[in-house]
Structures are given as C-alpha cells and as structure tokens.
Design a protein around this motif. Sequence first.
Motif, PDB file in Angstrom:
ATOM      1  N   MET A  98       0.823  -1.211   0.000  1.00 24.83           N
ATOM      2  CA  MET A  98       0.000   0.000   0.000  1.00 24.83           C
ATOM      3  C   MET A  98       0.859   1.264   0.000  1.00 24.83           C
ATOM      4  N   LYS A  99       1.984   1.236   0.708  1.00 18.23           N
ATOM      5  CA  LYS A  99       2.892   2.389   0.672  1.00 18.23           C
ATOM      6  C   LYS A  99       3.413   2.606  -0.744  1.00 18.23           C
ATOM      7  N   ALA A 100       3.776   1.524  -1.424  1.00 15.57           N
ATOM      8  CA  ALA A 100       4.339   1.635  -2.776  1.00 15.57           C
ATOM      9  C   ALA A 100       3.299   2.117  -3.795  1.00 15.57           C
ATOM     10  N   LEU A 101       2.036   1.768  -3.585  1.00 15.15           N
ATOM     11  CA  LEU A 101       0.987   2.116  -4.549  1.00 15.15           C
ATOM     12  C   LEU A 101       0.181   3.347  -4.139  1.00 15.15           C
ATOM     13  N   ARG A 102       0.592   4.015  -3.091  1.00 15.58           N
ATOM     14  CA  ARG A 102      -0.173   5.117  -2.514  1.00 15.58           C
ATOM     15  C   ARG A 102      -0.558   6.187  -3.544  1.00 15.58           C
TER      16      ARG A 102
END
Length: 118
Positions: A98-102
């Motif tokens: 989720m951090k990478a796709l934020r």
Amino acid sequence: MSDGPLTIREIIRSQWQNPEFAFLSACHTTVGHESSPDEAIHLAAAMQFAGFRSVIGSMWSVDDKVAGEIVSAFYDNLVDGSGRLDCTRAAVALHETMKALRKKVPLEQQIVFIHIGV
C-alpha cells in the motif's frame, strides 16, 4: 462456484493440508451478508477457522484492475530473502504494498484489504 454456492460450513469442514495463507480478492470477504443470516462469520474468518494462519480479505468492492496491481505487488513483498513465500510476513507485505501504490491507487481502494491472523 460452478456446482453451486460454497458455504462457510463447507469451508470449515474441509480437510486442508497445512493451510498457511489465503488472499481473498473478491468483494466483501470480511463482511457478513443479510441473505445468509445463519452464517454468523465472514469468509475470511471461516478461512481462519479452517486452519489458515493468515488471511487477507476485502471490506467492500474492489476494482478488478486495481486488485490485480495490489495482488501482484503484494506477492513480490511476501517473498522472503530465500525466495520462499512466508505467511508471517503477510501484514508487513500488505503495508509495504500500500505504501508503494499510494500515489497510483485511489484511497478507497488502498484501504479495502485487511489482514487477519499471524
């Protein structure tokens, strides 16, 4: 299912061989449904009762394209240093995904998936 509905009772009674991890990307897998009031638990919890140590489910509808991106990135993060899938990394892998796709995924689709278990 092609041969009829799969009930939570059937899932719990199944004889799984060392189940460790399930990723449920269908909609509402962590929510009960009014059409089946006799089933007091949701699908993700049923997977845990059936023996799965770690389960990721969704709280509401998820866009198919977005789900594909999330699942792909998730499994990349789930693999440990030796190249093995490690179910004990599922919560961390979901967080890292989720951090990478934020910036790429709308907020309501970022927070649709939850992890339960180890």
